[in-house]
Design an enzyme around this catalytic site. Structure first.
Site, mmCIF file in Angstrom:
data_model
loop_
_atom_site.group_PDB
_atom_site.id
_atom_site.type_symbol
_atom_site.label_atom_id
_atom_site.label_comp_id
_atom_site.label_asym_id
_atom_site.label_seq_id
_atom_site.Cartn_x
_atom_site.Cartn_y
_atom_site.Cartn_z
ATOM 1 N N GLU A 111 0.830 -1.215 0.000
ATOM 2 C CA GLU A 111 0.000 0.000 0.000
ATOM 3 C C GLU A 111 0.860 1.258 0.000
ATOM 4 O OE1 GLU A 111 -2.263 -1.485 3.392
ATOM 5 O OE2 GLU A 111 -4.096 -1.134 2.259
ATOM 6 N N GLU A 131 -3.769 -9.433 4.289
ATOM 7 C CA GLU A 131 -4.478 -9.097 5.519
ATOM 8 C C GLU A 131 -5.598 -10.092 5.850
ATOM 9 O OE1 GLU A 131 -3.651 -7.065 3.111
ATOM 10 O OE2 GLU A 131 -2.891 -5.167 3.898
#
Ligand code: T1G
Length: 699
Positions: A111, A131
């Site tokens: 990210e 995640e």
């Protein structure tokens, strides 16, 4: 002329002419802990306020670019600055920022790259959004920026699978802009100069729009409702990716809320317990220290287990000598190993061009004398003590000094086996789980006289094989099978008292097990339990309610499960349907025993089954067979298909609480005071408010 200045201990700025490099140096994996977030923000703000640099490159020191947010911070009060805010500051930088990524850029690390104005990968790079494996979802813009760069299907694929995407695929999908060879800092200098010279195009990711694809979103949402109803964050992922149609601020707001909601779930706590437990379980003093050589391994027995163990060793690059007593058995073993290795190629676990070399490391033999020069022997013949004693007596005379003599026995007393040799210090239990080349658990069973370097070598073998090594003390069944022997009786009692085998299976599959106990029994073979019950008949505790009536009658009919086409279920033409004849047997046994069946809810079934598992697991920790509660948890996650999002039996026990568990056991004890007894360790916890997590910290 280069000038370097430290923003903090983990972040530095290096200015070379008109370019600036930001270096992240936070071993071991550059996780974005608070200081990294703070430093990154300050570095970007400083360079923008000074206005000298024409381009900024962000790279990381060490073996990998940022591997994600710092998981150790989860569950604690958040410390600013929040990652999404830092990434917005990067994205809003007036000076173009390019990310130079190597190793594994995962989660918050990927990210970070997405928030930059261009991304350059160094060969070998893998990117991902794992995640979901922690019960979460990308919480720092991943669900907003991947759809803009690579479309909704790719964003859903990455976030829902958590898979690592190769640099080649990332380049093809537009997730990175260039793929080069070189060292991170050198590449950072080169690409920053190209950006400054306008030779490498940059743009803000969130200036792009997400290509519409409602069908992908709706189909995925429907599929997840059907298959993952009991899970949480996967549904939130679809919600957040759908929000990437919106402008950045609104989309990030929806992603953030979904992330915060996921963070509160017991699923997140369970999966993070699993993540750290997998690493902590073999991070013990006994696994450290000197080890013995581990190049040549002898495997005795070419059956399912022996072939699986030999396959695991071959895939790890070890030389393997497979010994069988007869040509037929040896041929069968070689055929199984070859099939396993070809399966590994098909599954992408082994490159096709390496297949022949891997198989070439296998030397079959009918002569135990050929084990004279191996470093380690793993005996994997059938479970009879006299056969094992005979083999170890022979090995004692054949194997070189210092060779480790290991048994793959799944419950027999390894002290007794060691005692027939003149070298008990070299004897160890290495309990693999079938299929041994797939299941990751390895119970390292330590007899009384085993030398320290032999135990450490057991853990080194586990690491070499990519397995999770768990230390176990010697008792009947060690950790996993001992606990299984106890709680499997509960499933039988529930069936005797009124539930059907199918209801028990469905209830436990609803709890999260991949398969209920009766399906598992059919898969493994009901005859194995039948033999164990017969083996134990002479020593069975008369006070204990017998649990094997129904299973014995099923086996007496020759119904052993899948291998005989029927057991609790009938297996025909690819279908699995209840075996109505077992229900008739059940009625007959209940009638013989004068049992009037009563109904159980699925919740009753889960509560009894899990409480029984927790009771024996607590005893295994109490008597030291397992060093810590997390050791039991890892045994069940990696060897028994326990649902990962529950964290393991004793992590799950903490979600119920010792007091409530004791009350449950005392209520059940009214029906069967012998089987249902409160372990002392649990009584103490109920009294002083302790938890199994506390014991993990002490351990
Ligand atoms: N945070 C903290 N510690 C970590 C860590 C992390 N993210 N990743 C690894 N470690 C520790 C690990 O516990 C071990 O410590 C050491 O580093 C080496 O790890 C906002 C919210 C990167 C592929 O899920 O997959 O970003 O035992 O033994 O085999 O959207 O570590 O030595 O004390 O595993 O070479 C997302 C998790 C986080 C990646 C390297 N990222 N890590 O494997 O080494 S959530 C992940 C891994 C997130 C954002 C969200 C692997 C690895 P110790 P290791 P490895």
């Amino acid at each position: 002329m280069a000038a370097t200045r430290k923003v903090n201990d983990l972040i530095s700025i290096e200015e070379i002419g008109a370019i600036a490099l930001i270096c992240i140096d936070n071993p071991p994996v550059n996780a974005t802990g608070q200081a990294v977030r703070q430093g990154l923000q300050e570095a970007i703000e400083t360079l923008n306020s000074e206005g000298k640099a024409k381009a900024i490159a962000v790279y990381a020191a060490g073996r990998t670019f940022v591997a994600g947010a710092d998981i150790r911070e989860f569950g604690k009060p958040p410390m600013p600055p929040a990652l999404p805010d830092v990434f917005n500051i990067i994205e809003d930088s007036a000076i173009p920022v390019v990310a130079v990524m190597h190793g594994t850029a995962l989660g918050g690390g990927f990210e970070l790259g997405l928030s930059c104005h261009a991304r350059v990968g160094i060969e070998g790079l893998k990117v991902g959004l794992p995640e979901i494996n922690l019960g979460l979802l990308p919480g720092a813009g991943g669900t907003q920026r991947v759809p803009r760069l690579a479309g909704i299907p790719m964003a859903l694929d990455m976030a829902l699978s958590g898979r690592q995407v190769s640099a080649k695929e990332a380049l093809e999908k537009g997730l990175i802009d260039r793929l080069v060879a070189g060292e991170p800092r050198e590449v950072a200098v080169q690409v920053a100069e190209e950006v400054a010279a306008g030779k490498l195009a940059t743009r803000r990711t969130c200036d792009l729009n997400t290509p519409k694809d409602d069908k992908a979103l709706d189909d995925t949402a429907a599929m997840l409702k059907k298959t993952q109803a009991h899970m949480y964050s996967c549904h939130k992922i679809v919600e957040a990716v759908r929000a990437s149609y919106l402008p950045r601020t609104e989309g990030l707001k929806i992603e953030r809320q979904a992330f915060i909601d996921s963070m509160q779930t017991p699923q997140r706590a369970g999966m993070i317990h699993a993540f750290f437990g997998e690493r902590a379980v073999s991070n013990i003093p006994e696994a450290k220290g000197p080890t013995r050589p581990l190049e040549k391994v002898g495997v005795i027995g070419g059956g399912t287990m022996g072939s699986g163990i030999a396959t695991a060793c071959l895939l790890a690059g070890l030389q393997v000598r497979l010994v069988e007593v007869a040509e037929e058995g040896l041929k069968r073993g070689i055929a199984t190993i070859t099939k396993n290795i070809d399966g590994a190629v098909q599954r992408g676990k082994l490159k096709a061009e390496k297949r022949d070399a891997v198989l070439g490391a296998l030397t079959p033999s009918l002569n135990m004398g050929d084990l004279a020069d191996v470093d380690l022997v793993i005996e994997a013949v059938f479970e009879q003590m006299d056969v094992k004693k005979d083999i170890f007596t022979k090995l004692d005379g054949i194997c070189k000094d210092g060779a480790i003599l290991a048994s793959n026995t799944s419950y027999l007393d390894i002290n007794e086996i060691a005692a027939v040799t003149k070298r008990p210090q070299d004897v160890l239990g290495l309990h693999f789980f079938s299929p041994a080349h797939v299941m990751r658990l390895l119970e390292i069973v330590v007899p009384d006289k085993t030398a320290a370097d032999v135990v450490a070598t057991g853990f080194a073998l586990a690491k070499k094989l990519g397995k999770v090594g768990v230390r176990a003390g010697v008792c009947d069944g060690f950790i996993g099978n001992r606990i299984l022997a106890h709680y499997s009786k509960t499933a039988s009692y529930l069936v005797l008292d009124g539930a059907s085998p199918m209801q028990v299976d469905n209830a436990l599959e609803g709890f999260g097990f991949a398969m209920g106990p009766h399906k598992v029994g059919d898969l493994a073979g009901l005859d194995i339990g039948w033999m164990t019950r017969k083996r134990k008949a002479a020593t069975r505790d008369p006070a204990e309610r017998y649990a094997g009536d129904v299973a014995d009658k099923i086996c007496e009919n020759g119904w052993f499960g899948r291998k005989s086409g029927r057991g609790y279920y009938v297996y025909e033409g690819g279908a699995t349907v209840p075996n109505e004849e077992t229900l008739a047997i059940l009625d007959q046994v209940r009638a013989e025993k004068g049992i009037s069946p009563r109904s159980f809810t699925d919740e009753d079934i889960v509560d009894r089954y899990m409480t029984a598992m927790i009771v024996e697991a607590a005893r295994v920790v109490e008597d030291g067979t397992a060093r810590r509660p997390l050791d039991v948890d890892m045994v069940f996650l990696f060897g028994y298909g326990f649902p990962r999002f529950r964290g393991g039996p004793l992590h799950y026990a903490d979600t119920i609480g010792a007091k409530a568990l004791v009350e449950r056991i005392e209520a059940y004890a009214k029906e069967d005071p012998h089987y249902w007894q409160v372990p002392a360790i649990l009584a103490r916890m109920a009294k002083d408010g302790g938890t199994f997590a506390d014991l993990n910290k002490e351990g």
